[in-house]
Design an enzyme around this catalytic site. Structure first.
Site, PDB file in Angstrom:
ATOM      1  N   ASP A   1      13.326  37.031 -34.189  1.00 43.40           N
ATOM      2  CA  ASP A   1      12.180  36.185 -33.871  1.00 43.40           C
ATOM      3  C   ASP A   1      10.961  36.980 -33.172  1.00 43.40           C
ATOM      4  OD1 ASP A   1      12.987  33.598 -34.304  1.00 43.40           O
ATOM      5  OD2 ASP A   1      14.574  33.737 -32.317  1.00 43.40           O
TER       6      ASP A   1
ATOM      7  N   LYS B   1      22.148  30.658 -29.952  1.00 45.20           N
ATOM      8  CA  LYS B   1      21.472  32.077 -30.003  1.00 45.20           C
ATOM      9  C   LYS B   1      22.071  32.995 -28.895  1.00 45.20           C
ATOM     10  CE  LYS B   1      17.050  30.763 -31.956  1.00 45.20           C
ATOM     11  NZ  LYS B   1      15.284  31.061 -31.931  1.00 45.20           N
TER      12      LYS B   1
END
Ligand code: NAP
Length: 281
Positions: free
Chosen positions: A102, A66
């Site tokens: 997210d 990420k």
């Protein structure tokens, strides 16, 4: 021609994203498919070149890529820059743009259960200071909240996240200090991995001090109800597991790729079927 999407990670075999996205493509009648790709760190750059070369529509990015994926992208969305991590890549004619859904996925799931309470008037405690906490912290800040504190085993990691915010808005603390002050919060969120399968018996901190009607939220979704959430429910709290965050981060990514906001219930059912459970929240 069928459009290809996917998720890259290492490991990746356990990912439920293909079930979730493929069920949405099917329901919408879109000519598209979503696959899981095992990509090791040394293959990350070539995997991103492959996205351009194959004309893939986009990617989800999971552990451990990420942060490291960011240097291979052409543009990073401002919220993803603040968070310092990307979980969604959109391929716009060869230009790769990175987003982070997210945190906003979490915020959307929280709004589902806030009922008459508003985020702006809420005092919120985040437990944990890892990648998920960063995403949720900066996304909650975008919404405007009254108080947003972070408790973590390593207090320094919590300080790093809140760095630069006014002390009237955010403070960093250890887990014991947080335990004593829990009555001050309307929403308490566990973002640590404590309680996750196979360490199902552990809890991040004791809830003996919460006020009634507190929202207690755990972003873990396997198990669907952690021991910590069971304890919260027994104390009369409104509880929420991590399925909502997972589903909404997926829905927001899906929308970025296709321009269509998918049916949440279809995505949620795909995940719950995979997890073998029925907990709605
Ligand atoms: P991470 O970056 O590795 O951060 C882990 C956090 O947990 C850190 O704050 C760490 O504290 C704390 N921690 C770990 N073990 C601990 C222990 N034994 N005692 C006390 N604190 C401990 O992980 P992440 O990416 O943020 O993910 C965290 C959790 O969120 C995982 O369970 C993951 O599955 C879940 N998650 C769910 C979703 C969803 O969609 N529902 C999305 C992302 C992540 P230190 O700073 O002291 O090390």
């Amino acid at each position: 021609m069928e459009k290809l999407y996917g998720v890259i990670g290492d490991p990746i075999a356990q990912s439920m994203s293909p079930d979730m996205h493929n069920s949405s493509f099917k329901a919408l009648g879109l000519e598209a498919t979503y696959k899981a790709f095992h990509v090791t760190p040394e293959r990350l750059e070539s995997a991103l070149e492959g996205v351009r070369g194959l004309g893939m529509g986009g990617l989800n990015v999971t552990i451990p890529h990420k942060v490291s994926v960011m240097k291979f992208l052409d543009e990073i969305d401002p919220l993803a820059s603040k968070i310092g991590a990307v979980n969604t890549v959109v391929n716009e004619n060869g230009k790769l743009i990175g987003y982070n859904t997210d945190g906003m996925g979490y915020v959307t799931s929280l709004k589902e259960i806030l009922q008459e309470k508003s985020l702006e008037n809420s005092s919120i405690l985040l437990i944990g200071a890892g990648g998920a906490a960063r995403a949720i912290y900066f996304s909650l800040l975008e919404e405007g909240v009254k108080q947003l504190d972070i408790a973590n085993r390593t207090v320094e990691n919590a300080r790093t996240i809140i760095n630069g915010q006014p002390s009237s808005l955010s403070k960093a603390m250890g887990l014991l200090e947080a335990e004593n002050d829990l009555h001050a919060y309307d929403v308490i969120i566990n973002t640590t991995s404590i309680g996750m399968y196979p360490n199902k018996d552990d809890i991040p901190l004791s809830l003996h001090n919460i006020k009634s009607s507190t929202i207690v939220s755990d972003i873990i979704y396997n198990p669907l109800e952690t021991r910590w959430l069971q304890e919260a429910r027994a104390k009369g709290a409104i509880t929420q597991n991590g399925v909502g965050m997972f589903v909404f981060q997926g829905a927001l990514a899906f929308e970025k790729w296709t321009g269509i906001y998918p049916d949440i219930d279809i995505m949620r059912n795909a995940i719950l079927t995979k997890l073998g459970g029925t907990h709605k929240c």
